[in-house]
Motif scaffolding. Structure first.
Motif, PDB file in Angstrom:
ATOM      1  N   ASP A  16       0.861  -1.185   0.000  1.00 33.53           N
ATOM      2  CA  ASP A  16       0.000   0.000   0.000  1.00 33.53           C
ATOM      3  C   ASP A  16       0.896   1.233   0.000  1.00 33.53           C
ATOM      4  O   ASP A  16       0.924   2.010   0.952  1.00 33.53           O
ATOM      5  N   PRO A  17       1.680   1.434  -1.082  1.00 31.41           N
ATOM      6  CA  PRO A  17       2.691   2.500  -1.071  1.00 31.41           C
ATOM      7  C   PRO A  17       2.095   3.897  -0.991  1.00 31.41           C
ATOM      8  O   PRO A  17       2.786   4.832  -0.563  1.00 31.41           O
ATOM      9  N   ASP A  21      -5.497   2.560   1.478  1.00 34.47           N
ATOM     10  CA  ASP A  21      -6.508   1.594   1.913  1.00 34.47           C
ATOM     11  C   ASP A  21      -7.825   2.259   2.316  1.00 34.47           C
ATOM     12  O   ASP A  21      -8.905   1.903   1.832  1.00 34.47           O
ATOM     13  N   ALA A  22      -7.756   3.200   3.219  1.00 28.40           N
ATOM     14  CA  ALA A  22      -8.980   3.809   3.740  1.00 28.40           C
ATOM     15  C   ALA A  22      -9.702   4.616   2.667  1.00 28.40           C
ATOM     16  O   ALA A  22     -10.927   4.543   2.529  1.00 28.40           O
ATOM     17  N   TYR A 111      -5.819  -5.136 -11.732  1.00 27.28           N
ATOM     18  CA  TYR A 111      -7.206  -5.157 -11.259  1.00 27.28           C
ATOM     19  C   TYR A 111      -7.606  -6.491 -10.638  1.00 27.28           C
ATOM     20  O   TYR A 111      -8.484  -6.535  -9.769  1.00 27.28           O
ATOM     21  N   THR A 112      -6.967  -7.570 -11.056  1.00 27.44           N
ATOM     22  CA  THR A 112      -7.383  -8.892 -10.565  1.00 27.44           C
ATOM     23  C   THR A 112      -6.269  -9.572  -9.770  1.00 27.44           C
ATOM     24  O   THR A 112      -6.338  -9.657  -8.549  1.00 27.44           O
ATOM     25  N   ASP A 113      -5.236 -10.048 -10.446  1.00 27.77           N
ATOM     26  CA  ASP A 113      -4.238 -10.884  -9.793  1.00 27.77           C
ATOM     27  C   ASP A 113      -3.450 -10.130  -8.726  1.00 27.77           C
ATOM     28  O   ASP A 113      -3.044 -10.715  -7.713  1.00 27.77           O
ATOM     29  N   TRP A 114      -3.200  -8.843  -8.922  1.00 28.63           N
ATOM     30  CA  TRP A 114      -2.423  -8.061  -7.970  1.00 28.63           C
ATOM     31  C   TRP A 114      -3.303  -7.288  -6.986  1.00 28.63           C
ATOM     32  O   TRP A 114      -2.812  -6.469  -6.220  1.00 28.63           O
ATOM     33  N   ASN A 115      -4.577  -7.548  -7.009  1.00 24.27           N
ATOM     34  CA  ASN A 115      -5.526  -6.849  -6.143  1.00 24.27           C
ATOM     35  C   ASN A 115      -5.692  -7.634  -4.850  1.00 24.27           C
ATOM     36  O   ASN A 115      -5.922  -8.843  -4.884  1.00 24.27           O
ATOM     37  N   PRO A 116      -5.572  -6.995  -3.697  1.00 18.63           N
ATOM     38  CA  PRO A 116      -5.776  -7.745  -2.453  1.00 18.63           C
ATOM     39  C   PRO A 116      -7.214  -8.224  -2.328  1.00 18.63           C
ATOM     40  O   PRO A 116      -8.138  -7.605  -2.859  1.00 18.63           O
ATOM     41  N   ARG A 121      -9.796  -5.113  -0.867  1.00 23.81           N
ATOM     42  CA  ARG A 121     -10.013  -5.227  -2.307  1.00 23.81           C
ATOM     43  C   ARG A 121     -10.307  -3.857  -2.920  1.00 23.81           C
ATOM     44  O   ARG A 121     -11.151  -3.104  -2.432  1.00 23.81           O
ATOM     45  N   ARG A 122      -9.599  -3.537  -4.000  1.00 24.06           N
ATOM     46  CA  ARG A 122      -9.846  -2.304  -4.741  1.00 24.06           C
ATOM     47  C   ARG A 122     -10.978  -2.588  -5.729  1.00 24.06           C
ATOM     48  O   ARG A 122     -10.887  -3.503  -6.546  1.00 24.06           O
TER      49      ARG A 122
END
Length: 350
Positions: A16-17, A21-22, A111-116, A121-122
């Protein structure tokens, strides 16, 4: 350069560079309200200093592009070109693109594989259907990435080599896994939701005078398999159009595969010449199985695309998909005829 190791994927998901998140958790509500002002403020707040962005690791840069991308797509969905609203984001996107050796916009991988997963989740909408599509991408993209080595083997080995048949068999099994994941997704997510609710978030964003489409999770990047099985020496303008649209948005390793093998000799050509008999028979059977799964997968995908309320034109996704499906089926038929002819000729000679 971005590769495929799972530890790197996990690192990107965890990163989360931008400290986003929030703020990104509030994006679905902003989109529900079509709150362009709030989205603009959010993007401006997240854009880092150029000096700071240039110091990030490749994984950190990928995570930052993922997070900025959610806001790019959100603003675009509501009729705003994001870099017109927040021009200071442009040099940062260019830095992140150079750092990751990818385009200066988020892709399906971001958007998918690198998304938490889970609370981090974004998401554009926060809808369970969007989460299911993202999970499908997380399941399918690593499987398709894993085919690259086998596709490369197929382009350089001869059909009588046992490794050739083994590589084709692994490709077929991975295509089967991809088809199974798609079946589950189709059962859970309506084409209407994708076309009417989600697709507008994937509209093109202008970056330095060039239009970059968004990270559509419904796209199946099957072109590396196409190249190895039939397309590197049997493609036509429709497939070339697919490659022109998809290759620039692929991972560096995928683009390298394209550059090395786009002018190779396909598995269909090799087996059509050999006839798929004798020592070549296991390879012919594995290739036939892979092509059968591939045509079924594309037919299912075409059905989903055609059910979505979107006009069909010669350049529409449905028209291009239909053309590539037809070419795949033609190569499957040609292989079957060549195999049967050689087998019949051999039997007659005996």
């Amino acid at each position: 350069m971005l590769g495929e190791p799972r530890h790197r994927t996990e690192d990107i998901r965890a990163a989360d560079p931008l400290g986003a998140d929030a703020l990104l958790a509030a994006v679905p509500l902003m989109n529900e309200r079509a709150d362009v002002a709030a989205l603009t403020v959010a993007l401006r707040a997240l854009v880092p200093d150029q000096e700071r962005a240039a110091l990030w690791s490749v994984g950190g840069a990928a995570a930052a592009m993922r997070d900025l991308g959610i806001l790019l797509g959100s603003l675009r969905r509501h009729g705003t070109q994001p870099l017109a609203a927040v021009p200071e984001a442009l040099p940062v996107l260019e830095i992140l693109g150079r750092r990751t050796d990818m385009v200066p916009r988020d892709t399906v991988h971001h958007y998918t594989d690198w998304n938490p997963a889970g609370p981090r989740r974004r998401s554009y909408t926060g809808h369970p259907a969007e989460a299911r599509l993202q999970e499908a991408g997380r399941a399918v993209l690593p499987v398709l990435s894993a085919t690259l080595d086998d596709c490369a083997l197929v382009t350089r080995l001869e059909p009588h080599d046992a490794r050739f048949a083994c590589a084709l068999d692994r490709i077929a099994r991975r295509l089967r896994a991809t088809a199974d994941a798609m079946e589950r997704t189709v059962a859970e997510v309506s084409p209407e939701y994708v076309a009417l609710t989600l697709r507008p978030y994937f509209d093109e964003v202008e970056v330095a005078g060039r239009a970059h489409p968004g990270p559509a999770a419904v796209t199946l990047p099957l072109w590396p398999v196409d190249l190895a099985l039939w397309a590197c020496d049997r493609a036509d303008p429709a497939h070339d159009a697919v490659l022109a649209e998809e290759v620039p948005y692929a991972l560096p390793a995928w683009r390298e595969f394209h550059a090395r093998h786009r002018d190779g000799v396909s598995a269909v050509t090799r087996l059509a010449v050999s006839g798929g008999t004798g020592a070549d028979r296991p390879a012919a059977e594995a290739l036939a199985r892979a092509l059968r799964i591939l045509t079924g997968l594309r037919a299912r995908h075409l059905g989903v695309v055609r059910r979505a309320p979107r006009p069909e034109t010669p350049r529409s996704p449905a028209a291009l998909l239909r053309s590539v499906l037809d070419m795949t089926e033609e190569n499957r038929t040609m292989l079957r005829r060549a195999t049967h002819h050689r087998a019949a000729t051999g039997a007659a000679a005996r």
